[in-house]
Design an enzyme around this catalytic site. Structure first.
Site, short mmCIF file in Angstrom:
data_model
loop_
_atom_site.label_atom_id
_atom_site.label_comp_id
_atom_site.label_asym_id
_atom_site.label_seq_id
_atom_site.Cartn_x
_atom_site.Cartn_y
_atom_site.Cartn_z
N ARG A 1 48.38 -81.31 -17.11
CA ARG A 1 49.31 -82.11 -17.36
C ARG A 1 49.07 -83.64 -16.80
O ARG A 1 48.40 -83.72 -15.73
CB ARG A 1 50.71 -81.58 -16.61
N HIS B 1 46.25 -83.47 -26.58
CA HIS B 1 46.69 -82.16 -25.97
C HIS B 1 46.65 -80.97 -27.21
O HIS B 1 47.75 -80.26 -27.53
CB HIS B 1 48.31 -82.43 -25.54
N GLU C 1 53.22 -88.68 -23.48
CA GLU C 1 52.62 -88.18 -24.74
C GLU C 1 53.65 -88.46 -26.15
O GLU C 1 54.52 -87.86 -25.99
CB GLU C 1 52.31 -86.44 -24.73
C1 GLV Z 1 49.76 -76.60 -22.90
O1 GLV Z 1 49.65 -77.36 -22.34
C2 GLV Z 1 50.58 -75.48 -22.45
O2 GLV Z 1 51.05 -75.39 -21.04
O3 GLV Z 1 50.45 -74.22 -23.09
#
Ligand code: GLV
Ligand code: GLV
Length: 323
Positions: free
Chosen positions: A240, A288, A269
Site C-alpha cells: 500500500r 495497482h 490512487e
Molecule cells: C490488492 O492490493 C489487494 O489487497 O488485493
C-alpha cells in the site's frame, strides 16, 4: 415467500462470476467498470443492503456502518482490507471477508516483474526504442543492475512475501526478511534469513515491501530509512502506498540516496500524472495491478460472491478477516 437479501456490488464485475450470488440474492450493481461508485450512492445503497461486494477504493467506515441496519457482510475484492474499519464492523456484527490465497502467485509474479523491470530498466529501454532514440549499440547502453546472486530483503513475509522469496531462489538470490513474527517455513524451505529491519536495510540490494498497511507500517519508509539503504538499492512497493513517505522517497531518488524504485501502489490512487515521482527516470510506476490477471481477478470475484452467499445463508465464509 420471504424477500431475497439485497446485495450491492460497487463496480461492474464479470457477470459469470456472480452465479453463486444470483441464486440467493437480489443483486444491484454500480454499472461502471473504471469509475468508482460515488460516496453518496454507496451510502444510500448500504442503507438497504444485507451484503456489500466492495473494492479497495471504497471506504467502509463508521458513518456507513451506522446507517446500514441490515448489513451482515462486507466482502472486499482484495487481500488487503485497510479500507474497512474492522473494529467497527465487528462491533456491529458485520462479517468482513477478503480474498487471500487465490491472488498470492499472481501478485508475486507482478512484484518480481516490477523488480526486474526496475533493475534492468525495461520500461525506459522499451520507450527508447519506440521513440526512435536507438541509433547505435553502446557498451553501457541502458546498463542496469544484476538481479541474480544479489540480496533481496522482503518486508512482510506473509503468503505473498514467501511466494516472492520462492521466485528469488530461482535467481540464486540471498534472501533476508523482516516480519512481525518469524516465518520458519520460509526459513526452512526457501533459506530466507530473519533479520532486524536495520540489517535488512543495510544489506539488501532490493528492498521489497509486501507488508499490509496497519498503524505499525504506516509511513514506515521515511527519509531516515532510505538513508540506511545502500546507494545502489532499489525499493519495490507492492503493498500500500501509505507505508511510504512519498516526499522522502522522491528526495532519496533525486539525490541518489537510493538508485531506483518500482511502485505498484501510491498514497493517492490514481496518482496525479503531475506527481514529481513520475518525472523520475529511475521510477517504474504501475496502476495497482498486483493481482490483475484475467484468471485471478475472476477467481477473486467468484470467491467474493461465494463469501457473501455463504454468510447470507448462515454458513461460514471461506475467507474471513478476524478483528
Ligand atoms: C490488492 O492490493 C489487494 O489487497 O488485493
Ligand atoms: C497476503 O496474502 C500475505 O499474507 O502476504
Amino acid at each position: 415467500m420471504t424477500k431475497k437479501p439485497y446485495v450491492f456490488i460497487t463496480r461492474k464485475v464479470p457477470d459469470e462470476t456472480l452465479a453463486p450470488l444470483k441464486e440467493i440474492a437480489e443483486i444491484h450493481s454500480w454499472t461502471e467498470e473504471e469509475i468508482p461508485v460515488p460516496r453518496e450512492t454507496l451510502l444510500e445503497e448500504a442503507k438497504k443492503a444485507d451484503g456489500l461486494f466492495t473494492m479497495l477504493s471504497d471506504k467502509i467506515d463508521t458513518k456507513l456502518l451506522d446507517h446500514a441496519p441490515n448489513l451482515k457482510v462486507v466482502a472486499n475484492l482484495a487481500v488487503g482490507y485497510d479500507n474497512i474499519d474492522i473494529a467497527a464492523a465487528t462491533e456491529k456484527g458485520v462479517v468482513v471477508c477478503n480474498t487471500p490465497d487465490v491472488l498470492t502467485d499472481t501478485t508475486a509474479d507482478l512484484t518480481f516483474a516490477l523488480l526486474m523491470a526496475t533493475a534492468r530498466r525495461i520500461v525506459e529501454a522499451a520507450d527508447y526504442v519506440k521513440e526512435g532514440k536507438w541509433q547505435n549499440w553502446a557498451p553501457l547502453l541502458m546498463a542496469g543492475s544484476d538481479i541474480h546472486h544479489k540480496t533481496i530483503g522482503i518486508v512482510g513475509m506473509g503468503r505473498i512475501g514467501s511466494a516472492v522469496a520462492k521466485r528469488a531462489t530461482g535467481f540464486d538470490m540471498n534472501i533476508l526478511y523482516y516480519n512481525r513474527s518469524r516465518n520458519e517455513t520460509a526459513e526452512k524451505q526457501l533459506g530466507a534469513k530473519y533479520v532486524s529491519f536495520h540489517t535488512l536495510l543495510e544489506q539488501s540490494d532490493y528492498i521489497v515491501c509486501l507488508a499490509p498497511l496497519t498503524k505499525e507500517t504506516e509511513n514506515l519508509f521515511t527519509s531516515e530509512v532510505f538513508h540506511k539503504m545502500k546507494r545502489s538499492a532499489i525499493f519495490i512497493n507492492a503493498s500500500r502506498g501509505a507505508v511510504v513517505d512519498e516526499t522522502a522517497l522522491q528526495r532519496a531518488l533525486e539525490e541518489g540516496v537510493i538508485s531506483g524504485a518500482g511502485l505498484d501502489v501510491f498514497k493517492e490512487e490514481p496518482i496525479s500524472s503531475e506527481h514529481p515521482l513520475l518525472r523520475l527516470k529511475n521510477v517504474v510506476a504501475l496502476p495497482h495491478i498486483g493481482s490483475s490477471s484475467m484468471e485471478t481477478r475472476k477467481e477473486m470475484c467468484e470467491l467474493v460472491s461465494r463469501n457473501i452467499a455463504n454468510v447470507l445463508c448462515g454458513k461460514k465464509p471461506e475467507t474471513v478477516v478476524e478483528a
